[in-house]
Design an enzyme around this catalytic site. Structure first.
Site, PDB file in Angstrom:
ATOM      1  CG  ASP A 171      -5.050   1.978   1.210  1.00  0.00           C
ATOM      2  OD1 ASP A 171      -3.805   1.592   1.811  1.00  0.00           O
ATOM      3  OD2 ASP A 171      -5.956   1.098   0.933  1.00  0.00           O
ATOM      4  CG  MET A 182      -9.047   6.360   2.835  1.00  0.00           C
ATOM      5  SD  MET A 182      -8.061   6.724   4.432  1.00  0.00           S
ATOM      6  CE  MET A 182      -6.822   5.216   4.336  1.00  0.00           C
ATOM      7  CG  ASP A 231      -5.853  -3.545   3.678  1.00  0.00           C
ATOM      8  OD1 ASP A 231      -6.664  -2.854   2.650  1.00  0.00           O
ATOM      9  OD2 ASP A 231      -4.656  -3.259   4.047  1.00  0.00           O
ATOM     10  CG  HIS A 287      -9.133  -0.819   0.055  1.00  0.00           C
ATOM     11  ND1 HIS A 287      -8.492  -0.620   1.384  1.00  0.00           N
ATOM     12  CD2 HIS A 287     -10.798  -0.919   0.521  1.00  0.00           C
ATOM     13  CE1 HIS A 287      -9.552  -0.695   2.295  1.00  0.00           C
ATOM     14  NE2 HIS A 287     -10.598  -0.874   1.808  1.00  0.00           N
ATOM     15  CG  MET A 346     -10.858  -3.735   5.877  1.00  0.00           C
ATOM     16  SD  MET A 346      -9.414  -3.059   4.825  1.00  0.00           S
ATOM     17  CE  MET A 346      -8.415  -2.276   6.323  1.00  0.00           C
ATOM     18  CB  SER A 375      -0.826   0.023   1.277  1.00  0.00           C
ATOM     19  OG  SER A 375      -1.323   1.277   1.479  1.00  0.00           O
ATOM     20  CG  HIS A 388      -3.922  -2.154  -1.458  1.00  0.00           C
ATOM     21  ND1 HIS A 388      -5.111  -2.810  -1.673  1.00  0.00           N
ATOM     22  CD2 HIS A 388      -4.386  -1.204  -0.381  1.00  0.00           C
ATOM     23  CE1 HIS A 388      -6.050  -2.556  -0.816  1.00  0.00           C
ATOM     24  NE2 HIS A 388      -5.612  -1.533   0.162  1.00  0.00           N
ATOM     25  CG  MET A 429     -11.170   2.259   2.421  1.00  0.00           C
ATOM     26  SD  MET A 429      -9.604   2.547   3.310  1.00  0.00           S
ATOM     27  CE  MET A 429      -8.700   2.681   2.133  1.00  0.00           C
TER      28      MET A 429
HETATM   29  C1  DX5 Z   1      -6.186   1.205   5.874  1.00  0.00           C
HETATM   30  C2  DX5 Z   1      -5.888   0.581   4.552  1.00  0.00           C
HETATM   31  C3  DX5 Z   1      -4.630  -0.303   4.569  1.00  0.00           C
HETATM   32  C4  DX5 Z   1      -3.497  -0.009   5.213  1.00  0.00           C
HETATM   33  C5  DX5 Z   1      -2.324  -0.727   5.212  1.00  0.00           C
HETATM   34  O1  DX5 Z   1      -7.263   1.865   5.878  1.00  0.00           O
HETATM   35  O2  DX5 Z   1      -6.795   0.113   3.569  1.00  0.00           O
HETATM   36  O3  DX5 Z   1      -4.273  -0.595   3.107  1.00  0.00           O
HETATM   37  O4  DX5 Z   1      -2.874   1.030   4.557  1.00  0.00           O
HETATM   38  O5  DX5 Z   1      -1.080  -0.386   6.152  1.00  0.00           O
HETATM   39  P1  DX5 Z   1      -0.556  -1.148   7.173  1.00  0.00           P
HETATM   40  O6  DX5 Z   1      -0.027  -2.412   6.580  1.00  0.00           O
HETATM   41  O7  DX5 Z   1       0.457  -0.180   7.783  1.00  0.00           O
HETATM   42  O8  DX5 Z   1      -1.591  -1.530   8.263  1.00  0.00           O
HETATM   43 ZN    ZN Z   2      -6.490  -0.643   1.984  1.00  0.00          ZN
END
Ligand code: DX5
Ligand code: ZN
Length: 211
Positions: A31, A33, A168, A60, A134, A6, A29, A62
């Site tokens: 992320d 948000m 994740d 991903h 998750m 990520s 990956h 969110m």
């Molecule tokens: C959290 C993300 C994850 C996160 C993983 O909301 O979806 O992908 O970035 O990071 P680590 O491995 O540090 O938990």
């Molecule tokens: Zn993620």
């Protein structure tokens, strides 16, 4: 074990070199948000348009209304998109998954850290190409791994899900073997990998892939 680093907490001003340092990973990956489903806002597809990705990417989402992000990430060329089951009804989740598949995109559903996996209906399970489990509460990197995630993986396999299970959150070289044993095939790794110097990352990626 496949690995999808990520790039959530990497320096936005050196994204290309960060991405180049993980070119031996299986996927990257992203992320995404929206500041609504989770408090933080991160990237939009525009942040990646000038980037050369050495391996396939997955988004991903969110996001409270994930469908609003589909067009821009499909145009970006991601190979997979994952939506949260918490952001719409099971019937709408099915509709959105079908729409992703119609675009030739790997269609994933994500179950958040504190969500009961039984919230994933049989119909959604039958439709999803991938389940993202998750092992933290979505919203930020660097959190501790939730060991109860192992039961979620086993339950999905017991329910007959034969697609890809991705995990994740808080994944590292200590817990990855138990995730593989439970039935996961790919892990997202953020801080454990990206906190290391770029020169160290290829060797760490190799250690995950050897599990
Ligand atoms: C959290 C993300 C994850 C996160 C993983 O909301 O979806 O992908 O970035 O990071 P680590 O491995 O540090 O938990
Ligand atoms: Zn993620």
């Amino acid at each position: 074990m496949k690995i999808a680093p990520s790039i959530l907490d990497t320096d936005p001003s050196s994204l290309q070199s960060e991405v180049d340092s993980i070119s031996t990973a299986d996927r990257i990956h992203l992320d995404i948000m929206d500041g609504e489903y989770v408090p933080r806002k991160t990237f939009t597809a525009d942040d990646f348009t000038d980037l050369q990705f050495p391996v396939p990417t997955e988004a991903h989402l969110m996001c409270a209304r994930p469908e609003e992000w589909f067009d821009s990430f499909v145009s970006l060329g991601v190979s997979g998109i994952t939506i949260h089951i918490e952001t719409q009804s099971p019937a709408r989740t099915q509709l959105l998954l079908q729409s992703l598949k119609d675009h030739g995109i790997r269609a994933g559903v994500c179950v958040d850290g504190f969500t009961d996996p039984l919230e994933i209906t049989d119909e959604v399970l039958a439709l999803a190409d991938q389940i993202l489990v998750m092992s933290v509460k979505a919203g930020k990197g660097g959190q501790s791994f939730m060991p109860e995630s192992l039961d979620k993986i086993r339950l999905l396999r017991d329910r007959g899900f034969s697609g890809e299970i991705e995990v994740d959150g808080g994944v590292n070289l200590e817990n990855v073997a138990s995730l593989s044993k439970a039935g996961a095939g790919i892990v997202v790794v953020g801080s454990f990998l990206m906190k290391k110097s770029p020169a160290e990352r290829a060797e760490i990626i190799e250690r995950f892939q050897a599990i």
